[in-house]
Design a protein around this motif. Structure first.
Motif, PDB file in Angstrom:
ATOM      1  N   TRP A   1     -12.701 -77.945  60.049  1.00 47.08           N
ATOM      2  CA  TRP A   1     -13.008 -76.516  59.919  1.00 47.08           C
ATOM      3  C   TRP A   1     -13.617 -76.003  61.216  1.00 47.08           C
ATOM      4  CZ3 TRP A   1     -17.873 -74.116  60.036  1.00 47.08           C
ATOM      5  CH2 TRP A   1     -17.859 -72.759  59.725  1.00 47.08           C
TER       6      TRP A   1
ATOM      7  N   THR B   1     -12.407 -73.066  63.763  1.00 47.84           N
ATOM      8  CA  THR B   1     -13.125 -71.797  63.770  1.00 47.84           C
ATOM      9  C   THR B   1     -13.693 -71.449  65.140  1.00 47.84           C
ATOM     10  OG1 THR B   1     -14.766 -70.496  62.561  1.00 47.84           O
ATOM     11  CG2 THR B   1     -15.400 -72.709  63.158  1.00 47.84           C
TER      12      THR B   1
ATOM     13  N   ARG C   1     -21.400 -74.324  56.647  1.00 47.84           N
ATOM     14  CA  ARG C   1     -20.636 -73.238  57.271  1.00 47.84           C
ATOM     15  C   ARG C   1     -21.518 -72.055  57.636  1.00 47.84           C
ATOM     16  NH1 ARG C   1     -14.636 -73.643  54.863  1.00 47.84           N
ATOM     17  NH2 ARG C   1     -14.742 -75.853  54.457  1.00 47.84           N
TER      18      ARG C   1
ATOM     19  N   ALA D   1     -22.184 -70.684  61.185  1.00 42.88           N
ATOM     20  CA  ALA D   1     -21.827 -69.290  61.495  1.00 42.88           C
ATOM     21  C   ALA D   1     -22.988 -68.606  62.214  1.00 42.88           C
ATOM     22  CB  ALA D   1     -21.457 -68.539  60.220  1.00 42.88           C
TER      23      ALA D   1
ATOM     24  N   GLN E   1     -23.046 -69.855  65.758  1.00 43.47           N
ATOM     25  CA  GLN E   1     -21.963 -69.278  66.536  1.00 43.47           C
ATOM     26  C   GLN E   1     -22.261 -67.813  66.892  1.00 43.47           C
ATOM     27  OE1 GLN E   1     -18.228 -70.047  64.632  1.00 43.47           O
ATOM     28  NE2 GLN E   1     -17.144 -70.176  66.586  1.00 43.47           N
TER      29      GLN E   1
END
Lengths: 311, 311
Positions: free
Chosen positions: A9, A13, A99, A103, A106
């Motif tokens: 993933w 991403t 995640r 996130a 990021q």
């Protein structure tokens, strides 16, 4: 979620980046540097030590973990080039925890166009750890700004306002933006003799800068820029707001030393903010290796030892 | 032990290194690189996931945490330039835990003259995490060896022997030396089209190399180099030793692909070991993106999916 699922993933991403010929998915990432010097930092965010999953969202924790590390890039006046993230994930966290944390990481990295080039995850029955490693480099021709270059007679300056960062759920320690841009702008206009970011409170951090530079300092207590959060805290706990400005941790502001001759560039006129951020001269570097707090009458007081430390 | 105490101890105990103008103690470390490319990796060792403080000494855990990360340097055929170590420390660990883990890290890094340039510690009421971030670089003129360069017709080679690494307290997974020297020697003598280190077992790792290279592979089951540990394990659990060689994790051996024309360099004569380490051709890269296990009669069998994965 199994490790491989997450890494798949992750590699899907993370967008491609021109400076990263080999990204997540190989044994190591490959990152292009402009010069022959790399700046490096590792920093961890532990649940209920630096952050608290009962109060903070996973995304906000990811943001803070990255921003803590980027604040060190600001402290050296370097440009962040890439980040790596390692997650120790509680087994009872739902599938989205990793995640969401990522996130947040990021989002914080994207503010500075800084690619995430490596990741590791492990799942256990213990609490969350988010570890961030940063690679940075200096703009060409500029040396890194260390803690060790302050000289007697230098002015000591802080950015922003101090104190009260930790005391609210969404306090400054969760929402600050690392002073990367300010550090770059300062380094391009004045000679930064020494710099650090304030993470454990001025009372604990200034002695570190002084020790590294083998100097002392005289700090004018009434000059300290006190944050509204410190004022609100003082109204509640009846300790002086200025004590909070000295002692509280996680300001993530810059503390730096420049020659007196650079002061007109920083303070061209009363109230002017040529760098778009409040700057305050809080004192002067002294030759004697001793820290002194001055009151409004220039009377000397002993330096308040301590400050904030994660134990 | 408080964070500052540990970091002071750390900066005192880490020797100076000519490639590290700024070491532990500033906001970031500064590391000199010979070229304009940095190779990066982050990897964590969690108590009772990758290691077990009830069985392994803190020092051995430090050694393993560093060697896991250096094994990825070997996999790219790069030279490790510096390491950073982050420790999440259990509060009930005695004062020496951090020092012993770090001493292990330092001993493992010293084998490759690799300086430790950064550290972070936090103390909590949870279990130990040791996170290691590595910076590497390629010798001048050599490209990094990625997983993605295997070509149909290439021979597939593994170093050492496979299987049974995890099954003993002081098994191979705690005592291996990363194949840095071997990788350097190989890269100087043959064209390594693709390489990785075997951490999750050949059954799980070879598909990764094939997927990255968009190729398949035919592997000769009877050719697999089986470790004595896998044989002992087989005698105990009555599964074939060859299955352990395929499926067990944490071999930390190299798996690589070279053209047939490079085979005489690797295997100049039967039984010869020109690189001082046993090398075994285990199969051939195929164009069809499919993995096949061949038996002694060249009959095809489906690839055993899976292998070892930390969950």
């Amino acid at each position: 979620m199994r490790e491989n699922d997450f890494l798949s993933w992750l590699s899907g991403t993370v967008p491609a980046h021109p400076a990263v010929p080999v990204g997540i998915g190989d044994d190591m990432a490959v990152v292009r540097l402009g010069a022959g010097e790399a700046l490096l930092k590792i920093d961890q965010c532990m649940d209920r030590v630096h952050v608290d999953l009962r109060k903070h969202t996973p995304r906000d924790i990811g943001v803070k973990a990255v921003n803590r590390c980027l604040s060190d890039c600001a402290a050296m006046a370097c440009r962040p080039v890439s980040l790596m993230i390692s997650l120790a994930l509680p087994r009872d966290g739902d599938e989205t925890l990793a995640r969401e944390v990522f996130a947040g990481c990021q989002a914080a990295a994207a503010v500075f166009n800084c690619p995430i080039v490596g990741g590791d995850t492990g799942i256990w029955d213990q609490r969350l750890v988010v570890t961030v490693a940063a690679l940075g480099e200096m703009p060409k021709g500029r040396p890194p700004v260390c803690r060790s270059g302050a000289r007697p007679g230098d002015a000591l300056i802080v950015s922003g306002e101090l104190g009260g960062s930790l005391l609210w759920r969404q306090g400054h320690h969760m929402t600050f933006v690392p002073r990367i841009e300010l550090a770059q702008a300062l380094a391009s206009k004045v000679a930064l003799h020494a710099m650090m970011d304030l993470s454990d409170g001025l009372a604990m951090d200034l002695p570190r800068l002084c020790a590294a530079s083998k100097v002392g300092a005289m700090v004018a207590g009434p000059q300290l820029p006190i944050s509204p959060a410190a004022e609100r805290l003082a109204a509640r706990d009846h300790l002086p707001a200025g004590l909070h400005a000295l002692m509280d941790g996680e300001d993530y502001e810059l503390l730096f030393a420049v020659a007196e001759s650079d002061l007109p560039t920083l303070f061209p006129a009363p109230g002017a903010e040529p760098f778009g951020v409040r700057l305050t001269r809080i004192g002067t570097v002294s030759e004697e290796q001793n820290l002194v707090l001055l009151d409004a009458n220039d009377q000397q007081h002993p330096w308040p030892q301590g400050g904030y430390e994660h134990q």
